[in-house]
Design a protein around this motif. Structure first.
Motif, PDB file in Angstrom:
ATOM      1  N   ALA A 180       0.451   3.081  -3.854  1.00 31.46           N
ATOM      2  CA  ALA A 180      -0.013   1.685  -3.904  1.00 31.46           C
ATOM      3  C   ALA A 180       0.447   0.973  -5.168  1.00 31.46           C
ATOM      4  O   ALA A 180       0.552  -0.256  -5.187  1.00 31.46           O
ATOM      5  CB  ALA A 180      -1.533   1.647  -3.819  1.00 31.46           C
ATOM      6  N   PHE A 181       0.709   1.711  -6.238  1.00 30.04           N
ATOM      7  CA  PHE A 181       1.140   1.075  -7.484  1.00 30.04           C
ATOM      8  C   PHE A 181       2.583   0.593  -7.369  1.00 30.04           C
ATOM      9  O   PHE A 181       2.992  -0.312  -8.076  1.00 30.04           O
ATOM     10  CB  PHE A 181       1.027   2.061  -8.660  1.00 30.04           C
ATOM     11  CG  PHE A 181      -0.366   2.186  -9.217  1.00 30.04           C
ATOM     12  CD1 PHE A 181      -1.482   2.020  -8.418  1.00 30.04           C
ATOM     13  CD2 PHE A 181      -0.564   2.469 -10.568  1.00 30.04           C
ATOM     14  CE1 PHE A 181      -2.766   2.153  -8.929  1.00 30.04           C
ATOM     15  CE2 PHE A 181      -1.853   2.596 -11.098  1.00 30.04           C
ATOM     16  CZ  PHE A 181      -2.948   2.432 -10.275  1.00 30.04           C
ATOM     17  N   VAL A 182       3.332   1.217  -6.499  1.00 32.03           N
ATOM     18  CA  VAL A 182       4.752   0.867  -6.359  1.00 32.03           C
ATOM     19  C   VAL A 182       4.960  -0.086  -5.183  1.00 32.03           C
ATOM     20  O   VAL A 182       5.852  -0.929  -5.208  1.00 32.03           O
ATOM     21  CB  VAL A 182       5.591   2.155  -6.191  1.00 32.03           C
ATOM     22  CG1 VAL A 182       7.071   1.830  -6.013  1.00 32.03           C
ATOM     23  CG2 VAL A 182       5.377   3.081  -7.395  1.00 32.03           C
ATOM     24  N   TYR A 183       4.111   0.043  -4.177  1.00 28.98           N
ATOM     25  CA  TYR A 183       4.227  -0.807  -2.984  1.00 28.98           C
ATOM     26  C   TYR A 183       2.898  -1.522  -2.746  1.00 28.98           C
ATOM     27  O   TYR A 183       2.227  -1.282  -1.741  1.00 28.98           O
ATOM     28  CB  TYR A 183       4.598   0.041  -1.764  1.00 28.98           C
ATOM     29  CG  TYR A 183       5.838   0.892  -1.974  1.00 28.98           C
ATOM     30  CD1 TYR A 183       7.105   0.328  -1.827  1.00 28.98           C
ATOM     31  CD2 TYR A 183       5.737   2.234  -2.333  1.00 28.98           C
ATOM     32  CE1 TYR A 183       8.244   1.093  -2.037  1.00 28.98           C
ATOM     33  CE2 TYR A 183       6.870   3.013  -2.539  1.00 28.98           C
ATOM     34  CZ  TYR A 183       8.123   2.437  -2.390  1.00 28.98           C
ATOM     35  OH  TYR A 183       9.250   3.199  -2.592  1.00 28.98           O
ATOM     36  N   PRO A 184       2.498  -2.400  -3.682  1.00 27.24           N
ATOM     37  CA  PRO A 184       1.157  -2.994  -3.582  1.00 27.24           C
ATOM     38  C   PRO A 184       0.971  -3.872  -2.350  1.00 27.24           C
ATOM     39  O   PRO A 184      -0.172  -4.098  -1.936  1.00 27.24           O
ATOM     40  CB  PRO A 184       1.029  -3.808  -4.879  1.00 27.24           C
ATOM     41  CG  PRO A 184       2.422  -4.021  -5.348  1.00 27.24           C
ATOM     42  CD  PRO A 184       3.227  -2.858  -4.873  1.00 27.24           C
ATOM     43  N   GLU A 185       2.064  -4.311  -1.765  1.00 27.32           N
ATOM     44  CA  GLU A 185       1.933  -5.200  -0.590  1.00 27.32           C
ATOM     45  C   GLU A 185       1.835  -4.411   0.711  1.00 27.32           C
ATOM     46  O   GLU A 185       1.647  -4.997   1.773  1.00 27.32           O
ATOM     47  CB  GLU A 185       3.148  -6.145  -0.508  1.00 27.32           C
ATOM     48  CG  GLU A 185       3.389  -6.993  -1.746  1.00 27.32           C
ATOM     49  CD  GLU A 185       2.192  -7.869  -2.089  1.00 27.32           C
ATOM     50  OE1 GLU A 185       1.560  -8.376  -1.133  1.00 27.32           O
ATOM     51  OE2 GLU A 185       1.872  -8.003  -3.288  1.00 27.32           O
ATOM     52  N   ASP A 186       1.975  -3.108   0.631  1.00 24.48           N
ATOM     53  CA  ASP A 186       2.002  -2.285   1.846  1.00 24.48           C
ATOM     54  C   ASP A 186       0.594  -1.751   2.110  1.00 24.48           C
ATOM     55  O   ASP A 186       0.102  -0.893   1.382  1.00 24.48           O
ATOM     56  CB  ASP A 186       2.994  -1.131   1.625  1.00 24.48           C
ATOM     57  CG  ASP A 186       3.122  -0.223   2.838  1.00 24.48           C
ATOM     58  OD1 ASP A 186       2.125  -0.081   3.594  1.00 24.48           O
ATOM     59  OD2 ASP A 186       4.200   0.346   3.029  1.00 24.48           O
ATOM     60  N   LEU A 223       6.798   6.670   4.630  1.00 24.17           N
ATOM     61  CA  LEU A 223       7.806   6.051   3.774  1.00 24.17           C
ATOM     62  C   LEU A 223       7.596   4.544   3.763  1.00 24.17           C
ATOM     63  O   LEU A 223       7.824   3.877   4.781  1.00 24.17           O
ATOM     64  CB  LEU A 223       9.219   6.365   4.278  1.00 24.17           C
ATOM     65  CG  LEU A 223       9.862   7.669   3.794  1.00 24.17           C
ATOM     66  CD1 LEU A 223       9.020   8.878   4.050  1.00 24.17           C
ATOM     67  CD2 LEU A 223      11.261   7.815   4.379  1.00 24.17           C
ATOM     68  N   PRO A 224       7.195   3.987   2.618  1.00 18.76           N
ATOM     69  CA  PRO A 224       7.019   2.523   2.561  1.00 18.76           C
ATOM     70  C   PRO A 224       8.350   1.787   2.649  1.00 18.76           C
ATOM     71  O   PRO A 224       8.382   0.604   2.945  1.00 18.76           O
ATOM     72  CB  PRO A 224       6.378   2.302   1.186  1.00 18.76           C
ATOM     73  CG  PRO A 224       5.885   3.649   0.750  1.00 18.76           C
ATOM     74  CD  PRO A 224       6.797   4.644   1.377  1.00 18.76           C
ATOM     75  N   GLU A 225       9.420   2.497   2.371  1.00 15.45           N
ATOM     76  CA  GLU A 225      10.759   1.910   2.499  1.00 15.45           C
ATOM     77  C   GLU A 225      11.705   3.035   2.912  1.00 15.45           C
ATOM     78  O   GLU A 225      11.333   4.209   2.879  1.00 15.45           O
ATOM     79  CB  GLU A 225      11.212   1.301   1.166  1.00 15.45           C
ATOM     80  CG  GLU A 225      11.319   2.335   0.045  1.00 15.45           C
ATOM     81  CD  GLU A 225      11.911   1.795  -1.262  1.00 15.45           C
ATOM     82  OE1 GLU A 225      12.735   0.873  -1.227  1.00 15.45           O
ATOM     83  OE2 GLU A 225      11.523   2.332  -2.320  1.00 15.45           O
ATOM     84  N   GLU A 226      12.883   2.688   3.273  1.00 17.98           N
ATOM     85  CA  GLU A 226      13.890   3.710   3.579  1.00 17.98           C
ATOM     86  C   GLU A 226      14.069   4.629   2.370  1.00 17.98           C
ATOM     87  O   GLU A 226      14.070   4.163   1.230  1.00 17.98           O
ATOM     88  CB  GLU A 226      15.231   3.045   3.890  1.00 17.98           C
ATOM     89  CG  GLU A 226      16.334   4.062   4.183  1.00 17.98           C
ATOM     90  CD  GLU A 226      17.721   3.444   4.069  1.00 17.98           C
ATOM     91  OE1 GLU A 226      18.026   2.524   4.849  1.00 17.98           O
ATOM     92  OE2 GLU A 226      18.494   3.901   3.188  1.00 17.98           O
ATOM     93  N   MET A 227      14.186   5.916   2.599  1.00 15.62           N
ATOM     94  CA  MET A 227      14.421   6.870   1.518  1.00 15.62           C
ATOM     95  C   MET A 227      15.366   7.962   2.003  1.00 15.62           C
ATOM     96  O   MET A 227      15.541   8.157   3.204  1.00 15.62           O
ATOM     97  CB  MET A 227      13.102   7.515   1.061  1.00 15.62           C
ATOM     98  CG  MET A 227      12.135   6.571   0.392  1.00 15.62           C
ATOM     99  SD  MET A 227      10.728   7.467  -0.315  1.00 15.62           S
ATOM    100  CE  MET A 227       9.680   6.079  -0.797  1.00 15.62           C
TER     101      MET A 227
END
Lengths: 664, 664
Positions: free
Chosen positions: A530-536, A569-573
């Protein structure tokens, strides 16, 4: 923005290093009542998340339980335990309202985070004598970084401390240590440290060596160092009561021990039998105790772990007297007025007893203060004693130091391990969840006893736990006397252990670099998603994955007999698996939910889109690591700024420590 | 095919009801050694799965730990515990070789399922006196059904026992019970039973009622029944030693109690203080003890739970003597030769002590046998005492009966609850995992203490656990004295509890039908996914979902602060969520991995492709359930064969009990 509030007459814990003026009035959040001690209350919305509390039980999101800051030596960390070894009174409420609270209060404090009522946060303590820091920021991450800025730079260990260490309560003789060293070196399983638990001492006396087993200790330290293995002895809080033992004699003479109300030295039985506690809250006594570490550094020792510093008490003479009456009455008449359960509780209640903690005193800040009022500061100040002494012993050199008990502020002097855990699969996950919370409170050099301290481990549990430990700055396998042998070479298929621990060393250039960057910029090494992807909105709920530095996400397997796990995965990795044959499985996975297969002898990690990380060749110790010839993995056409240094000195700001590695 | 092997002189446990000739020679699987007691060993391939062991710790797949069949009263079910309350010595190896093993041996037995070496299964016991049943079949499911066929039909409770029950250790007076009844009825939270824990008795004397609190008990039983609430009293194993207490006097006079070697009645202290254990292995004593239940059935009671029947021992006079010496020596000289830990262990070791279990005897099968040789049969035969007595009291009527301790064979006489668990999230999952394993061993009427017995629960834990309990035949909220109040109406937002427990009643036509079908055809109510989808390699690994009957799959949420969970669908299914407004969310999900959102006040289930299930309207008790006007949900153009009966009599084979419900 940080606002400092003062209630009553706080004890100066020196947790905060920045001078701040206190403000008047009430904080903008919640309600404070001083009617019955101190009470902070605020309502939580259904979706609000509460972060923080450092070394505490349960989740990254602390909602749904009651936590008590009351440093306790209790090795049974089941879900219902409220107090562990540490007291880290920092929380961040994230949601409808976002703000942080640091309660600088050194005695027992209760955080009811939606336990009594799901929508209510209540923080209470008995005495309304504390500093409250209210921190505002747009995100919980910003709030955390603000706290970190006022509590001082986190402890930085020497680089060898990022290697793998083996420990077990029960190693006694040089031969025991040689056998462990040989077991690792012969099997080519990397190792950098062997820890010396309490049996290396003579009768458990601090700063002594068993006379029979450790003649010419400096030569033995050197013998191990020649194999690139450092011995890391334990130091316990209690100083044995024994005529003629110099530490005892000096402490008594100079009145450096904690005293009873009547001025006599307080007696607590721990491993050595009767002991006195050095009054580490008294600066003079602290300096004296700290200087004792030199006895061992002079013999070549470069690192220590401080234990039993809650401080743990097995029993006191006064407690024994109280219990004896009850137990005797039961024995005299087993069907009489004292029940079996009362008798049992009387015996069990001998240890870490409240009455005992309220029966001795410190000399601190120029006054006498009862121990229970400052209980949570003991481990902090014992470790501070060592940390301050190391500055005198060799100001240029980094020493390894970590502690069991701690309070915010101690993070400047040492790391912590998360105490006496168990060989339980659930403790892999607890290990993972504690990491970002500890980082928030300043503790960066930290890790759990891999494989589990108490109870019998299994090969698969140890392998899976090591595959998490690969990523924790402190990576140590430790087990208790009486449990199954747990050194990696004791199990079948040692090649799997060699492979997994080997990955630690291959990743060390990245892990060390990220550790140093986090420490030098008051940042986190591990972050909740959540600290890196707060909007997710889903990222907020993920409790079994962590971001590590700016490039990586980790997702270890923590279930027995599982061939893989779910991962979000909140984004592609790029999903990377280190396969046992030394090769890599690399696969780009789109954002979203996935089930990934991970065999027992594989180490998984995820590299964020557009990022890359360096990878070294396998090495059996940190000294053998080639950090010049690195392979880059991840997304091509990217670059990584790597921090590196000699790992010993404190020349952190030298620009040559940073270089850009390009992945073409 | 089942082959029976005889080793030594087995004790006749009567676990198996079918007469079988023993065969000669060695089993076709594994190796047996009789050199040192009994030892069965076989190698396991990496992918092999081991099922079974009924009430045991850890997974549905038992691989990776060491389990010990040794019925134990130990309420701390952490991952490292090897022995719980039961002994269910049936395992199935599934993989390269597929076969089942039932070790009919009534004393301590160890199952090392890949603990010492990951690829080795070892089953050992001290005395090579046992029957070994080796079962062959194509699939583990077929093997399980074969075992079930030789151990006799599973216990069938009355239909009211499928309602929800409330329990707490600590209810004392009629007012306490009335308050609970009122709390449920006023809040319209369904309930059918209130359990009476030990405090209803006079001085914890079996088959008595507290004289002060329960005058005119039959009228009170009736008062509750008028509210459609049945009172279900506990019966403990130990009979209080008290002159003039008729059960005690009769037992002594007729020599119905277990005796020491010298012929004196063995004394064990439990709740009432000193007690004697009825010798339930002696048919005469068993009949005598069983007939005592009539004292309560005559007052209107229709169900019981048997407790403390491992049998639990707090201490014995002999044990106290042994401990006293050690403890006194510590008190006399706390720095002397007896350490604090030895003294502590002496006190803790008083309970359930091996020496005590080896110091009393049964009269069974015409001979005297030392208790420890048949230890695991006590709970079985105590419950058999009741079950056999019910046949005499009213052969036409079903009584509710479940037990804490058990052995295979007891499943014919009663169900079990899974003992004194804790308010831990991990125990939701343990509850789930035990269910199919218990079913394999014949125990169909079973469930866990929802919300957790020991430790403090939280509202969210209770809600999530209830959402699993909705599906377990035994659905009971039970909590220990000293823990937080746990009745559903004690928490905020009672409508969520009403909703979730209401779903139980809405599903009852299906759940009861599937229970009865399973019981009547020696089948499973809960199945691991692998039993239904044996060709699906991922299904084998699923440890947190279950198949329920032929139509349904369940997948409860068991993590705090989670808004949903991952679920694996081996085939397309309809995902159904019971929403708090009474409506249904229905969604067809394709085969594969999914993340599904499930709020705290929702109950999820999955209906298999092409199947349908009946749904009743909300009701507050089983008696009020309208099973005539049912709604069908699932896949249209399908049908369901529903079993129903009056829920009281034993007219199971009446064809009118089955009807076809079509979903057009």
């Amino acid at each position: 923005m940080i606002q400092k509030y003062v209630y009553g007459t706080p004890f100066e814990t020196e947790a905060v290093t920045v001078q701040m003026e206190a403000v008047c009035g009430a904080p903008a959040y919640g309600d404070i009542s001083l009617e019955n001690g101190f009470c902070f209350t605020c309502l939580l919305d259904a979706e609000d998340v509460v972060y923080g509390l450092g070394e505490a039980n349960r989740g990254i999101n602390k909602r749904g339980y009651r936590y008590i800051s009351d440093c306790t030596d209790d090795p049974e960390h089941m879900e219902d335990k409220s107090s562990l070894y540490a007291a880290h009174n920092f929380i961040v409420i994230s949601g409808t309202q976002t703000f942080g609270l640091f309660f600088d209060y050194p005695s027992r404090m209760t955080f009811d985070v939606g336990y009594t009522r799901m929508n209510t946060l209540t923080v209470t303590c008995e005495n309304a004598d504390l500093y409250l820091y209210v921190i505002e920021g747009k995100t919980p991450y910003e709030i955390v970084k603000q706290l970190r800025r006022i509590i001082g730079r986190s402890y930085i260990p020497p680089k060898f401390a990022f290697g793998f260490g083996q420990s077990r309560w029960g190693y006694r003789t040089k031969e025991d240590y040689r056998e462990v060293a040989k077991g690792y070196r012969r099997n080519h399983i990397p190792v950098d440290m062997i820890y010396m638990d309490i049996d290396y001492m003579q009768d458990y006396k601090d700063f002594t060596l068993n006379e029979e087993n450790f003649s010419d200790f400096p030569a033995f330290v050197q013998e191990m160092k020649e194999q690139n293995i450092r011995l890391i002895p334990i130091i316990d809080a209690g100083v044995k009561v024994e005529k003629g033992y110099d530490v005892y004699e000096e402490g008594v003479k100079n009145r450096y021990f904690c005293q009873r109300e009547d001025g006599s030295d307080f007696v607590a039985a721990v491993w050595p039998g009767d002991t006195h506690f050095p009054d580490v809250l008294n600066p003079e006594a602290r300096a004296w105790f700290g200087d004792k570490y030199k006895i061992l550094t002079d013999q070549g020792i470069e690192g220590f772990w401080n234990d039993m510093n809650e401080p743990a008490i097995f029993y006191t003479p006064e407690g024994v007297q109280r219990a004896e009456e009850i137990v005797k009455e039961f024995f005299q008449d087993t069907q009489g007025k004292v029940s079996f359960f009362e008798a049992k509780d009387a015996v069990l209640g001998l240890s870490n007893n409240k009455e005992d903690y309220a029966s001795f005193y410190h000399q601190a800040n120029g006054r006498q203060i009862r121990h229970d009022k400052v209980h949570n500061l003991f481990g902090y100040n014992m470790t501070r004693a060592a940390g301050e002494a190391f500055e005198r012993i060799n100001p240029e050199k980094r020493f390894l130091m970590f502690s069991r008990s701690s309070y915010i502020g101690m993070h400047r002097y040492g790391g912590i391990w998360t105490g006496d855990n168990k060989s339980w699969w659930s403790h892999i996950l607890l290990n993972l969840k504690m990491m970002p919370s500890l980082n928030m409170c300043g503790f960066l050099y930290t890790g759990a006893d891999l494989g589990g301290f108490g109870a019998d481990t299994t090969r698969d549990l140890l392998l899976r736990w090591l595959a998490l430990g690969v990523f924790t700055p402190l990576m140590r396998n430790h087990s208790a006397m009486g449990t199954r042998d747990q050194e990696c070479f004791r199990f079948e298929g040692v090649e799997d252990f060699r492979h997994i621990i080997g990955i630690r060393y291959r990743l060390l250039p990245y892990l060390y670099s990220e550790y140093m960057k986090a420490a030098l910029s008051d940042d986190l090494y591990f972050r909740p998603l959540a600290f890196v992807y707060p909007e997710d909105p889903h990222a907020v709920q993920v409790e079994d994955q962590l971001m590590l530095g700016d490039e990586m996400m980790i997702a270890p397997v923590y279930s027995q007999n599982a061939a893989g796990r779910y991962v979000y995965l909140p984004e592609e990795m790029k999903f990377v698996k280190f396969l046992p044959d030394g090769s890599l499985h690399e696969e780009i996975l789109p954002a979203g939910h996935h089930y990934v297969k991970i065999a027992l002898n594989e180490v998984p990690l995820f590299i964020r889109k557009g990022k890359c990380i360096p990878l070294a060749d396998f090495a059996e110790c940190v000294a053998a690591l080639d950090t010049e010839h690195l392979t880059m993995i991840g997304y091509p056409s990217s670059a990584y700024i790597m921090y590196d240094d000699d790992g010993v000195c404190k020349d952190y700001d030298n620009p040559s420590n940073r270089r850009i590695l390009e992945f073409v």
